[in-house]
Design a protein around this motif. Structure first.
Motif, PDB file in Angstrom:
ATOM      1  N   VAL A 321       4.889  30.244  30.180  1.00 43.50           N
ATOM      2  CA  VAL A 321       5.652  30.585  31.385  1.00 43.50           C
ATOM      3  C   VAL A 321       7.073  31.066  31.088  1.00 43.50           C
ATOM      4  CG1 VAL A 321       4.350  28.926  32.754  1.00 43.50           C
ATOM      5  CG2 VAL A 321       6.559  28.243  31.773  1.00 43.50           C
ATOM      6  N   TYR A 322       7.535  30.984  29.852  1.00 44.43           N
ATOM      7  CA  TYR A 322       8.947  31.224  29.555  1.00 44.43           C
ATOM      8  C   TYR A 322       9.242  32.662  29.140  1.00 44.43           C
ATOM      9  CZ  TYR A 322       9.044  26.139  29.479  1.00 44.43           C
ATOM     10  OH  TYR A 322       8.914  24.814  29.820  1.00 44.43           O
ATOM     11  N   GLN A 323      10.432  33.135  29.530  1.00 40.50           N
ATOM     12  CA  GLN A 323      10.920  34.412  29.030  1.00 40.50           C
ATOM     13  C   GLN A 323      11.637  34.161  27.697  1.00 40.50           C
ATOM     14  OE1 GLN A 323      14.650  36.567  30.027  1.00 40.50           O
ATOM     15  NE2 GLN A 323      13.336  37.763  31.378  1.00 40.50           N
ATOM     16  N   ARG A 324      11.007  34.555  26.625  1.00 38.90           N
ATOM     17  CA  ARG A 324      11.535  34.247  25.298  1.00 38.90           C
ATOM     18  C   ARG A 324      12.845  34.985  25.012  1.00 38.90           C
ATOM     19  NH1 ARG A 324       7.110  35.371  22.355  1.00 38.90           N
ATOM     20  NH2 ARG A 324       7.878  37.138  21.160  1.00 38.90           N
ATOM     21  N   LEU A 325      12.969  36.212  25.525  1.00 39.35           N
ATOM     22  CA  LEU A 325      14.166  37.008  25.255  1.00 39.35           C
ATOM     23  C   LEU A 325      15.428  36.277  25.703  1.00 39.35           C
ATOM     24  CD1 LEU A 325      15.629  39.605  24.445  1.00 39.35           C
ATOM     25  CD2 LEU A 325      15.119  40.523  26.722  1.00 39.35           C
ATOM     26  N   LEU A 326      15.385  35.639  26.860  1.00 32.96           N
ATOM     27  CA  LEU A 326      16.571  34.966  27.369  1.00 32.96           C
ATOM     28  C   LEU A 326      16.994  33.820  26.453  1.00 32.96           C
ATOM     29  CD1 LEU A 326      18.623  34.895  29.644  1.00 32.96           C
ATOM     30  CD2 LEU A 326      17.063  33.432  30.938  1.00 32.96           C
ATOM     31  N   ILE A 327      16.029  33.140  25.875  1.00 34.08           N
ATOM     32  CA  ILE A 327      16.352  32.037  24.959  1.00 34.08           C
ATOM     33  C   ILE A 327      16.972  32.587  23.675  1.00 34.08           C
ATOM     34  CG2 ILE A 327      15.349  30.149  23.601  1.00 34.08           C
ATOM     35  CD1 ILE A 327      13.269  29.912  25.918  1.00 34.08           C
ATOM     36  N   VAL A 328      16.447  33.718  23.179  1.00 34.74           N
ATOM     37  CA  VAL A 328      17.043  34.355  22.002  1.00 34.74           C
ATOM     38  C   VAL A 328      18.473  34.786  22.305  1.00 34.74           C
ATOM     39  CG1 VAL A 328      16.891  36.301  20.410  1.00 34.74           C
ATOM     40  CG2 VAL A 328      14.808  35.117  21.095  1.00 34.74           C
ATOM     41  N   MET A 329      18.691  35.355  23.480  1.00 29.77           N
ATOM     42  CA  MET A 329      20.039  35.818  23.832  1.00 29.77           C
ATOM     43  C   MET A 329      21.016  34.649  23.948  1.00 29.77           C
ATOM     44  SD  MET A 329      19.202  39.000  26.371  1.00 29.77           S
ATOM     45  CE  MET A 329      20.807  39.737  26.187  1.00 29.77           C
ATOM     46  N   HIS A 330      20.551  33.520  24.459  1.00 31.15           N
ATOM     47  CA  HIS A 330      21.420  32.344  24.514  1.00 31.15           C
ATOM     48  C   HIS A 330      21.715  31.804  23.110  1.00 31.15           C
ATOM     49  CE1 HIS A 330      22.387  30.993  28.658  1.00 31.15           C
ATOM     50  NE2 HIS A 330      21.468  31.886  28.961  1.00 31.15           N
ATOM     51  N   SER A 331      20.805  32.007  22.191  1.00 32.29           N
ATOM     52  CA  SER A 331      21.099  31.607  20.811  1.00 32.29           C
ATOM     53  C   SER A 331      22.223  32.466  20.239  1.00 32.29           C
ATOM     54  CB  SER A 331      19.842  31.711  19.935  1.00 32.29           C
ATOM     55  OG  SER A 331      19.521  33.058  19.634  1.00 32.29           O
ATOM     56  N   ILE A 332      22.168  33.783  20.509  1.00 32.91           N
ATOM     57  CA  ILE A 332      23.232  34.668  20.032  1.00 32.91           C
ATOM     58  C   ILE A 332      24.552  34.306  20.704  1.00 32.91           C
ATOM     59  CG2 ILE A 332      23.951  37.072  19.801  1.00 32.91           C
ATOM     60  CD1 ILE A 332      21.405  36.187  18.192  1.00 32.91           C
ATOM     61  N   LEU A 333      24.476  33.951  21.979  1.00 31.48           N
ATOM     62  CA  LEU A 333      25.666  33.496  22.698  1.00 31.48           C
ATOM     63  C   LEU A 333      26.277  32.281  22.005  1.00 31.48           C
ATOM     64  CD1 LEU A 333      27.440  33.669  25.303  1.00 31.48           C
ATOM     65  CD2 LEU A 333      25.778  32.136  26.362  1.00 31.48           C
ATOM     66  N   ALA A 334      25.438  31.365  21.577  1.00 33.63           N
ATOM     67  CA  ALA A 334      25.930  30.171  20.876  1.00 33.63           C
ATOM     68  C   ALA A 334      26.622  30.553  19.568  1.00 33.63           C
ATOM     69  CB  ALA A 334      24.776  29.206  20.613  1.00 33.63           C
ATOM     70  N   PHE A 335      26.025  31.499  18.828  1.00 37.98           N
ATOM     71  CA  PHE A 335      26.656  31.951  17.580  1.00 37.98           C
ATOM     72  C   PHE A 335      28.014  32.595  17.867  1.00 37.98           C
ATOM     73  CE2 PHE A 335      22.159  32.130  15.906  1.00 37.98           C
ATOM     74  CZ  PHE A 335      22.328  31.102  14.985  1.00 37.98           C
ATOM     75  N   MET A 336      28.103  33.373  18.966  1.00 34.33           N
ATOM     76  CA  MET A 336      29.371  34.005  19.336  1.00 34.33           C
ATOM     77  C   MET A 336      30.437  32.959  19.639  1.00 34.33           C
ATOM     78  SD  MET A 336      27.912  37.071  21.782  1.00 34.33           S
ATOM     79  CE  MET A 336      29.529  37.517  22.415  1.00 34.33           C
ATOM     80  N   GLN A 337      29.991  31.789  20.114  1.00 33.46           N
ATOM     81  CA  GLN A 337      30.920  30.691  20.416  1.00 33.46           C
ATOM     82  C   GLN A 337      31.108  29.766  19.211  1.00 33.46           C
ATOM     83  OE1 GLN A 337      28.501  29.532  23.913  1.00 33.46           O
ATOM     84  NE2 GLN A 337      30.364  29.753  25.132  1.00 33.46           N
ATOM     85  N   PHE A 338      30.550  30.172  18.063  1.00 32.89           N
ATOM     86  CA  PHE A 338      30.642  29.411  16.822  1.00 32.89           C
ATOM     87  C   PHE A 338      29.983  28.043  16.907  1.00 32.89           C
ATOM     88  CE2 PHE A 338      34.281  32.297  17.030  1.00 32.89           C
ATOM     89  CZ  PHE A 338      34.036  33.065  15.907  1.00 32.89           C
ATOM     90  N   ASP A 339      28.997  27.926  17.798  1.00 35.90           N
ATOM     91  CA  ASP A 339      28.197  26.714  17.897  1.00 35.90           C
ATOM     92  C   ASP A 339      26.908  26.964  17.103  1.00 35.90           C
ATOM     93  OD1 ASP A 339      26.832  24.416  18.544  1.00 35.90           O
ATOM     94  OD2 ASP A 339      27.344  24.481  20.676  1.00 35.90           O
ATOM     95  N   ILE A 340      27.033  26.858  15.790  1.00 35.64           N
ATOM     96  CA  ILE A 340      25.953  27.265  14.896  1.00 35.64           C
ATOM     97  C   ILE A 340      24.703  26.401  15.085  1.00 35.64           C
ATOM     98  CG2 ILE A 340      25.307  27.726  12.507  1.00 35.64           C
ATOM     99  CD1 ILE A 340      27.611  29.450  13.688  1.00 35.64           C
ATOM    100  N   GLY A 341      24.904  25.098  15.238  1.00 37.34           N
ATOM    101  CA  GLY A 341      23.767  24.200  15.413  1.00 37.34           C
ATOM    102  C   GLY A 341      22.949  24.555  16.637  1.00 37.34           C
ATOM    103  N   LYS A 342      23.637  24.828  17.742  1.00 34.04           N
ATOM    104  CA  LYS A 342      22.927  25.202  18.968  1.00 34.04           C
ATOM    105  C   LYS A 342      22.213  26.525  18.784  1.00 34.04           C
ATOM    106  CE  LYS A 342      23.589  26.016  23.923  1.00 34.04           C
ATOM    107  NZ  LYS A 342      24.558  25.993  25.055  1.00 34.04           N
ATOM    108  N   GLY A 343      22.865  27.478  18.134  1.00 32.94           N
ATOM    109  CA  GLY A 343      22.237  28.777  17.917  1.00 32.94           C
ATOM    110  C   GLY A 343      20.943  28.653  17.136  1.00 32.94           C
ATOM    111  N   ILE A 344      20.955  27.836  16.097  1.00 32.04           N
ATOM    112  CA  ILE A 344      19.748  27.631  15.291  1.00 32.04           C
ATOM    113  C   ILE A 344      18.675  26.915  16.100  1.00 32.04           C
ATOM    114  CG2 ILE A 344      18.840  26.401  13.282  1.00 32.04           C
ATOM    115  CD1 ILE A 344      21.558  26.969  11.918  1.00 32.04           C
ATOM    116  N   ASP A 345      19.082  25.912  16.872  1.00 33.79           N
ATOM    117  CA  ASP A 345      18.121  25.188  17.719  1.00 33.79           C
ATOM    118  C   ASP A 345      17.413  26.133  18.685  1.00 33.79           C
ATOM    119  OD1 ASP A 345      18.553  22.716  16.604  1.00 33.79           O
ATOM    120  OD2 ASP A 345      19.744  21.930  18.275  1.00 33.79           O
TER     121      ASP A 345
END
Length: 357
Positions: A321-345
């Protein structure tokens, strides 16, 4: 909305951004196939039972107001956000309301369409000739009689920051509906319509009201020079006007209701906000299957509240049921915020979804 994040993602998978070839290939593999987007683009209204079947008898009219501003700063294109109009429009129509579309200047308003944000309902809106004619002939606000409507919905888009706050017709519409115990709603940058609304008793409409809107953090992350481009930052102005600002997690759903005033933080708040408008008008919102984007937002909110393991357990229940692209984009958002752990998760969550589908 996520154009800057899309650019970052493209750079990540094409230029490398320090990743090994294997890592680049892995991130790229998490993105949906092109055929998925091609199929979405052909969606017709007839493909959507929610908006074609079991429509209640007419319950009145709702006014949707969009911006007429097409440029911000020196040369940046802007306008209203297509998804913020389309999704609310469908909720109102499906629940028995007619929707008029108005703008400060009338006629064809400028629109922002971000391909990475588009879903089936958004494309169906674009593909319907009658709806597009209605949009292209938006009613000038000067010609609007507020008493004709049960609710007003101020659509977001960065252009609203320029032509909503000081528009006397915007102020009159919001004041008239609010003082007549009708619903006033706005999403993302749409609450810019409320910042100078003074009631007949001399109080500002926003005074002591719980309100949400696009936050400073959301604004400045994507537009670092926002303070120079906009006349104000929306969160700051709402607080200045006496609002009790309610901020949710960055780029996740947040809808706030204070009586007849209903506001949402960002584009991912539109569905919930529109259904709260219907409920506040006295009707049980029609049952609706949640979109893949909404499921993805819910998964991200589970991660934010309860951590990685809880999110994994949730996605395993209905991985399709999930849109995978949005989750990938939020991971990149986390990297942009230097939240590396969240980005990897979040990349790991996207990978789990890929493996389970």
């Amino acid at each position: 909305m996520f154009k800057k994040i899309t650019v970052t993602l493209v750079a990540l998978v094409t230029l490398g951004a320090g990743l090994t070839f294997g890592a680049k290939s892995w991130v790229k593999s998490l993105l949906p196939e092109k055929a998925h987007f091609v199929a979405l683009k052909t969606t017709q209204v007839s493909d959507l039972p929610y908006v074609t079947e079991n429509i209640p008898a007419n319950r009145g009219k709702i006014l949707a107001v969009v911006t007429s501003t097409e440029k911000m700063g020196e040369d940046k294109d802007t306008g209203y956000e297509h998804t913020e109009l389309a999704r609310a429009y469908w909720v109102f129509i499906a629940n028995g309301f007619d929707v008029d579309i108005a703008s400060p200047k009338g006629g064809k308003p400028p629109v922002v369409i971000d391909g990475e944000d588009m879903g089936a309902y958004d494309y169906a809106f674009l593909n319907d000739d009658a709806i597009q004619q209605k949009v292209a002939n938006s009613i000038p606000l000067a010609d609007v009689n507020p008493n004709d409507y049960e609710a007003v919905y101020f659509v977001g888009g960065k252009g609203t920051m320029f032509d909503f706050p000081d528009n006397p017709h915007v102020q009159e519409i919001a004041k008239t509906l609010y003082q007549n115990n009708k619903v006033v709603s706005a999403v993302c940058h749409g609450p810019a319509a409320l910042v100078n609304v003074e009631l007949d008793n001399g109080e500002m409409l926003l005074a002591n009201k719980k309100v949400s809107g696009f936050t400073n953090d959301e604004e400045l992350l994507l537009i670092p020079d926002a303070k120079e481009i906009f006349p104000f930052l929306l969160e700051d102005k709402l607080i200045e006007q006496g609002a009790e600002f309610q901020a949710g997690t960055t780029y996740l759903e947040k809808v706030t209701q204070d009586g007849k005033l209903i506001t949402g933080q960002n584009p991912w708040s539109v569905w919930g906000l529109a259904e709260k408008v219907v409920a506040e008008l006295g009707y049980q919102p029609k049952t609706r299957a949640r979109t893949p984007e909404e499921h993805a937002i819910e998964l991200l909110m589970t991660y934010d509240a309860n951590g990685f393991d809880a999110a994994v357990n949730e996605l395993k229940q209905q991985p399709h049921v999930y849109q995978r692209l949005l989750i990938v984009m939020h991971s990149i958002l986390a990297f942009m915020q230097f939240d590396i752990g969240k980005g990897i998760d979040l990349l790991s969550l996207a990978n789990q979804l890929k493996l389970l589908n």
